[in-house]
Design an enzyme around this catalytic site. Sequence first.
Site, PDB file in Angstrom:
ATOM      1  N   SER A 175       0.857  -1.187   0.000  1.00 32.73           N
ATOM      2  CA  SER A 175       0.000   0.000   0.000  1.00 32.73           C
ATOM      3  C   SER A 175       0.893   1.237   0.000  1.00 32.73           C
ATOM      4  O   SER A 175       2.014   1.204   0.528  1.00 32.73           O
ATOM      5  CB  SER A 175      -0.857  -0.019   1.267  1.00 32.73           C
ATOM      6  OG  SER A 175      -1.229   1.283   1.643  1.00 32.73           O
ATOM      7  N   TYR A 182      -0.635  -0.882  10.365  1.00 30.92           N
ATOM      8  CA  TYR A 182      -0.892  -1.369   9.003  1.00 30.92           C
ATOM      9  C   TYR A 182       0.211  -0.870   8.063  1.00 30.92           C
ATOM     10  O   TYR A 182       0.800  -1.642   7.303  1.00 30.92           O
ATOM     11  CB  TYR A 182      -2.261  -0.867   8.539  1.00 30.92           C
ATOM     12  CG  TYR A 182      -2.575  -1.139   7.090  1.00 30.92           C
ATOM     13  CD1 TYR A 182      -2.985  -2.411   6.679  1.00 30.92           C
ATOM     14  CD2 TYR A 182      -2.474  -0.144   6.114  1.00 30.92           C
ATOM     15  CE1 TYR A 182      -3.283  -2.662   5.341  1.00 30.92           C
ATOM     16  CE2 TYR A 182      -2.770  -0.382   4.786  1.00 30.92           C
ATOM     17  CZ  TYR A 182      -3.173  -1.641   4.400  1.00 30.92           C
ATOM     18  OH  TYR A 182      -3.466  -1.904   3.089  1.00 30.92           O
TER      19      TYR A 182
HETATM   20  N1  LIG Z   1      -8.803  -1.880  -0.560  1.00 31.58           N
HETATM   21  C1  LIG Z   1      -7.870  -0.946  -0.648  1.00 31.58           C
HETATM   22  O1  LIG Z   1      -8.190   0.227  -0.821  1.00 31.58           O
HETATM   23  C2  LIG Z   1      -6.413  -1.321  -0.556  1.00 31.58           C
HETATM   24  C3  LIG Z   1      -5.454  -0.339  -0.833  1.00 31.58           C
HETATM   25  C4  LIG Z   1      -4.101  -0.690  -0.759  1.00 31.58           C
HETATM   26  C5  LIG Z   1      -3.735  -1.990  -0.465  1.00 31.58           C
HETATM   27  N2  LIG Z   1      -4.683  -2.938  -0.194  1.00 31.58           N
HETATM   28  C6  LIG Z   1      -4.246  -4.297   0.120  1.00 31.58           C
HETATM   29  O2  LIG Z   1      -4.826  -5.201  -0.814  1.00 31.58           O
HETATM   30  C7  LIG Z   1      -4.994  -6.485  -0.218  1.00 31.58           C
HETATM   31  C8  LIG Z   1      -6.420  -6.966  -0.402  1.00 31.58           C
HETATM   32  O3  LIG Z   1      -7.296  -6.045   0.232  1.00 31.58           O
HETATM   33  P1  LIG Z   1      -8.850  -5.986  -0.079  1.00 31.58           P
HETATM   34  O4  LIG Z   1      -9.247  -4.559   0.011  1.00 31.58           O
HETATM   35  O5  LIG Z   1      -9.165  -6.751  -1.308  1.00 31.58           O
HETATM   36  O6  LIG Z   1      -9.419  -6.724   1.236  1.00 31.58           O
HETATM   37  P2  LIG Z   1     -10.607  -7.781   1.429  1.00 31.58           P
HETATM   38  O7  LIG Z   1     -10.957  -7.692   2.859  1.00 31.58           O
HETATM   39  O8  LIG Z   1     -11.677  -7.545   0.409  1.00 31.58           O
HETATM   40  O9  LIG Z   1      -9.896  -9.179   1.109  1.00 31.58           O
HETATM   41  C9  LIG Z   1      -8.922  -9.740   1.940  1.00 31.58           C
HETATM   42  C10 LIG Z   1      -8.994 -11.250   1.850  1.00 31.58           C
HETATM   43  O10 LIG Z   1      -7.970 -11.800   2.698  1.00 31.58           O
HETATM   44  C11 LIG Z   1      -8.497 -12.952   3.338  1.00 31.58           C
HETATM   45  N3  LIG Z   1      -7.752 -13.260   4.560  1.00 31.58           N
HETATM   46  C12 LIG Z   1      -7.754 -12.574   5.744  1.00 31.58           C
HETATM   47  N4  LIG Z   1      -6.999 -13.212   6.649  1.00 31.58           N
HETATM   48  C13 LIG Z   1      -6.493 -14.315   6.043  1.00 31.58           C
HETATM   49  C14 LIG Z   1      -5.644 -15.365   6.462  1.00 31.58           C
HETATM   50  N5  LIG Z   1      -5.155 -15.424   7.702  1.00 31.58           N
HETATM   51  N6  LIG Z   1      -5.323 -16.336   5.569  1.00 31.58           N
HETATM   52  C15 LIG Z   1      -5.817 -16.293   4.311  1.00 31.58           C
HETATM   53  N7  LIG Z   1      -6.639 -15.338   3.866  1.00 31.58           N
HETATM   54  C16 LIG Z   1      -6.964 -14.356   4.718  1.00 31.58           C
HETATM   55  C17 LIG Z   1      -9.951 -12.589   3.622  1.00 31.58           C
HETATM   56  O11 LIG Z   1     -10.741 -13.755   3.857  1.00 31.58           O
HETATM   57  C18 LIG Z   1     -10.330 -11.839   2.340  1.00 31.58           C
HETATM   58  O12 LIG Z   1     -10.865 -12.712   1.371  1.00 31.58           O
HETATM   59  C19 LIG Z   1      -4.599  -6.325   1.252  1.00 31.58           C
HETATM   60  O13 LIG Z   1      -3.279  -6.779   1.427  1.00 31.58           O
HETATM   61  C20 LIG Z   1      -4.695  -4.817   1.474  1.00 31.58           C
HETATM   62  O14 LIG Z   1      -3.853  -4.390   2.490  1.00 31.58           O
HETATM   63  C21 LIG Z   1      -6.011  -2.631  -0.249  1.00 31.58           C
END
Ligand SMILES: NC(=O)c1ccc[n+]([C@@H]2O[C@H](COP(=O)([O-])OP(=O)(O)OC[C@H]3O[C@@H](n4cnc5c(N)ncnc54)[C@H](O)[C@@H]3O)[C@@H](O)[C@H]2O)c1
Length: 273
Positions: A153, A166
């Site tokens: 991120s 985070y």
């Molecule tokens: N959404 C945003 O705006 C954003 C921005 C920058 C970075 N990110 C990063 O992108 C990635 C995905 O985020 P997202 O927004 O799609 O989140 P999300 O919550 O939609 O998806 C996250 C997934 O991770 C799974 N998960 C959680 N704990 C787990 C574990 N112990 N083992 C296996 N799976 C596990 C969850 O079940 C879920 O399906 C993350 O690493 C997040 O930090 C997101």
Amino acid sequence: MSWLNLEGKIVVITGAASGIGREIAAVFAENGAKVIIADLSQKGEDVVSQLPGGRERHLYIQTDVTKVVSVEAMVKKTIAICKRIDILVNNAGILIPRLLVDPEDPKGKYELHEEEFDRMTSINQKGPYLCTQAVVREMIERKVKGVVVNITSESGLEGSEGQSCYAATKGALYAFTRSWAKELGKFGIRVVGVAAGILEKTELRTLEYEKALAYTRGITVEKLRERYEKVSVPLGRAGRLREVANLVCFLASDKASYTTGTTYNISGGKTRA
Ligand SMILES: NC(=O)c1ccc[n+]([C@@H]2O[C@H](COP(=O)([O-])OP(=O)(O)OC[C@H]3O[C@@H](n4cnc5c(N)ncnc54)[C@H](O)[C@@H]3O)[C@@H](O)[C@H]2O)c1
């Protein structure tokens, strides 16, 4: 052969049962790759059946990225069925907004407690370490010139109010990316990072998340939501999950064959980091 030439590639994506990971799975599948969804959530089963090729082609393996036994079992099962792994996307991650200290609240409801620190660190930082170690071992043994993509991120380098823990876990991924690229280059294995900024809504943005983040910023949830709509981004909008997924697939493809150790910012110009 298509431009990205991902046909037949075996791709493990953690956390692909929702959000960004689900979109990454879709773009890989549309480009002819075979996708393994490694997620704790059983929703991964439904995601697999919705991908082009469905259950006959793709696989859901329930995995907890924080547990070495679970990660090793996932890798073993993938190898038994697919014979190799070409690409790993470390995407599973969580965000619990918390202040370091909150003098306003003696109970410290939204202060960073040890339990939350441990949870975020173990999913966001330990998870990629366990998954990469287990997958790369197999790549080296099978002489696969594979690719690891770490989903980080912009906060990892920029820092973020109410998200210090985070941001620190995401900063660690920049360092993993650089260091692993140096260690693994001699095996022909590339390691790249993708650092997203503000994106369209995913399952990460729960009401509890919004309440906590709004509190740490001293605003209401309504104001917070308004800000999502009017984000101060040079391109004037939040990023689309598809745009992140396209970048991941490009970096994982042979078109990016001389790219390693680098993390790509995808924030519409909001940040440089
Ligand atoms: N959404 C945003 O705006 C954003 C921005 C920058 C970075 N990110 C990063 O992108 C990635 C995905 O985020 P997202 O927004 O799609 O989140 P999300 O919550 O939609 O998806 C996250 C997934 O991770 C799974 N998960 C959680 N704990 C787990 C574990 N112990 N083992 C296996 N799976 C596990 C969850 O079940 C879920 O399906 C993350 O690493 C997040 O930090 C997101």
